[in-house]
Design an enzyme around this catalytic site. Structure first.
Site, PDB file in Angstrom:
ATOM      1  CG  ASP A 212      27.724  75.582  28.094  1.00  0.00           C
ATOM      2  OD1 ASP A 212      28.072  76.232  29.083  1.00  0.00           O
ATOM      3  OD2 ASP A 212      28.482  74.790  27.490  1.00  0.00           O
ATOM      4  CD  GLU A 262       3.185  72.998  35.005  1.00  0.00           C
ATOM      5  OE1 GLU A 262       3.290  71.786  35.134  1.00  0.00           O
ATOM      6  OE2 GLU A 262       3.849  73.659  34.178  1.00  0.00           O
TER       7      GLU A 262
END
Length: 559
Positions: A212, A262
């Site tokens: 941000d 993963e």
């Protein structure tokens, strides 16, 4: 990601879906979206075809700015879930082939953050205060702010504190709301603190970070007055400082040090960098800098062929969409359907004078937003989709003043509506008290959604659109599916990278080719235009007949 085998990082062509958790799906009926609600809708996101989700802040927060005022960077707001629930989201998303990106908010924290509360309790000049930007005021009794800087949300960027002994004291800087004090990035302790936060979330298997206000953080050490009008996106005393790039080189090293989780491929980060011209992005895109930086060219461009082509060319000449993802909407700008109804480019925090549902202009905006979606998804590189844009949701402009929560509305004295209109909770069903947003236990009454949904919301619902072949939702689904399988799309191109070639066509139109075998055409003009003669239409944003491209329509063609 494209099903065609390619040897490059996953994020260079990913389609990422931005989730604003409080407005996405509510699992327990309290009127606030939560992590379990996101998990319950993973099948929807899988069917849409996205590669990753970016989760806007879900941290503990007093909500002075919709969660971007963080009081604890290493936890989950109890209203939204738990850390264990976050881990479950990452695990379950992986079963659908979806990565999870988390939002990092390094420019400022909440006024309720323990470090800021400690600073308020400490003396001027203390180590606690050096974590933030405290200064004595100017004028008699130091009663005037230290400089003339203004908040992005309107009003002064400084607030005076009351010292522990009860006397009026120093002032602290907040480029946004007074509930969001700016960190002092010239203090090494702040850097160390955020390194630990980054490692915390990467260690919990986050695929990357969205950063941000990535063009902020460092401020001119002299805190000198600004001369002339306040800088909006240009380099200034508090934007685009050279010191940023050494910091991002360090963060890139941290990202690259994490082995794949993963999924194959490296962790990533994408910076939110608003800019005055595309060239301002160049230092951020150094080879050792952040993997990606948002390019807002398509948001900033008006509905005009020259403006749109200029937006694409400006970024292509600097860096392709593999380093600077394409977007047409996010949680800070008015919905594309409403902006394009007036032919407007988008600016953060501005949504004045937009049409209401039922206004004929909104039908024009709908056609244009469909065409713009096909443009975004046809361009080389990666793309981000803001939740609800795939449904063609308009900006909710009729929110009552008492319901608005964006600090922009409050700090502007109500003259600027703010961003609540693009954050209204999603409609999942055509009917019901929350249009399917709340799916908790049916044995008790559900709370009203945290922002009120308009009565017409059901006509944009997932349930209504999913069975309509011509719906906004099915246009997005078809485009993303084609994007995965067509060798020219996504990053596409040959071994040297993605390419596109403009074709010269009728005024008011845009047309480019991508090899192998893909042509994009779009008509932004007021009248039908000849369509390029190619073998067949792969996808059209709206019906096309007689070899003519209607106004505000885009097509994907097989060459």
């Amino acid at each position: 990601m494209s099903a065609v085998a390619r040897n490059h990082p996953w994020w260079q062509e990913a389609v990422v879906y931005e989730v604003y958790p409080r407005s996405f799906a509510d699992s327990d009926g309290d009127g606030i979206g939560d992590l379990a609600g996101v998990r319950s809708r993973l099948p929807y996101l899988s069917e849409l075809g996205v590669d990753a989700i970016w989760m806007t802040p879900f941290y503990p927060s007093p909500l002075a700015d919709g969660g971007y005022d963080v009081s604890d960077y290493r936890d989950v707001d109890p209203r939204l879930g738990t850390l264990a629930g976050f881990d479950e989201l990452v695990t379950e998303a992986a079963t659908f082939g979806i990565r999870v990106i988390v939002d990092l908010v390094p420019n400022h924290c909440s006024a309720e953050h323990p470090a800021f509360r400690a600073a308020l309790a400490a003396a001027p000049g203390s180590p606690e205060r050096e974590m933030f930007i405290f200064r004595d005021g100017r004028g008699p009794d130091h009663a005037e702010p230290p400089n003339n800087w203004q908040s992005v949300f309107h009003g002064p960027a400084w607030t005076r504190v009351t010292e522990p002994d009860g006397r009026p004291g120093q002032w602290y800087l907040h480029l946004f709301d007074q509930g969001q004090p700016d960190w002092n990035w010239r203090n090494p302790a702040v850097n160390s603190y955020f390194e630990d936060i980054i490692r915390f979330w990467l260690g919990r298997r986050a695929a990357g970070l969205r950063i941000d206000v990535a063009h902020g953080l460092f401020k001119d050490p002299n805190l000198a007055d600004l001369t002339g009008p306040p800088a909006r996106h240009a380099p200034s005393a508090y934007y685009h400082r050279a010191e940023l790039h050494e910091l991002y080189r360090l963060w890139r090293t941290i990202l690259d040090s994490y082995v794949p989780g993963e999924f194959p491929g490296p962790r990533t980060a994408v910076g939110e960098v608003w800019y005055d011209s595309a060239e301002t992005l160049a230092p951020y895109l150094a080879e050792t800098g952040l993997p990606q930086v948002f390019n807002f060219q398509l948001i900033l461009a008006s509905w005009d062929a020259a403006a749109m082509r200029g937006a694409v060319d400006a970024m292509q000449s600097l860096a392709g969409g593999d380093r600077a993802p394409w977007v047409i909407g996010n949680h800070d700008v008015a919905r594309p359907v409403s902006r394009y109804a007036l032919g407007l480019g988008g600016e953060p925090n501005e949504s004045v004078g937009l049409p209401r549902v039922g206004d004929p202009q909104l039908r024009v905006g709908t056609r244009r937003a469909r065409a713009a979606a096909l443009l975004m998804l046809a361009l080389p590189g990666s793309a981000y989709i803001y939740q609800g844009d795939e449904l063609g949701l308009p900006e909710v402009v009729e929110l009552p003043d008492g319901a608005r929560q964006d600090p922009t509305f409050r700090r502007s004295g109500g003259t600027v509506p703010g961003r609540d209109g693009c954050r209204v909770p999603l409609p999942w069903t055509s009917t019901g008290p929350s249009f399917g947003f709340s799916t908790g236990s049916l044995d008790r009454e559900h709370a009203a959604p945290w922002l009120p949904q308009p009565s017409y919301w059901g006509q944009y619902s997932v349930a209504r659109e999913i069975d309509d072949p011509g719906s906004f939702l099915n246009l997005y689904r078809a485009a993303i599916k084609l994007r995965r399988t067509h060798p020219a799309l996504g990053r596409g191109g040959g071994p040297d990278g993605p390419f596109m070639t403009w074709l010269e066509t009728a005024p008011g139109t845009l047309c480019f080719t991508r090899e192998p075998g893909f042509v994009f055409a779009m008509n932004l003009g007021p009248a039908a235009a000849p369509m390029p003669k190619h073998a067949r239409i792969l996808l059209a944003s709206d019906p096309v007949t007689d070899g003519k491209l209607p106004p505000d329509t885009a097509v994907w063609l097989a060459s």
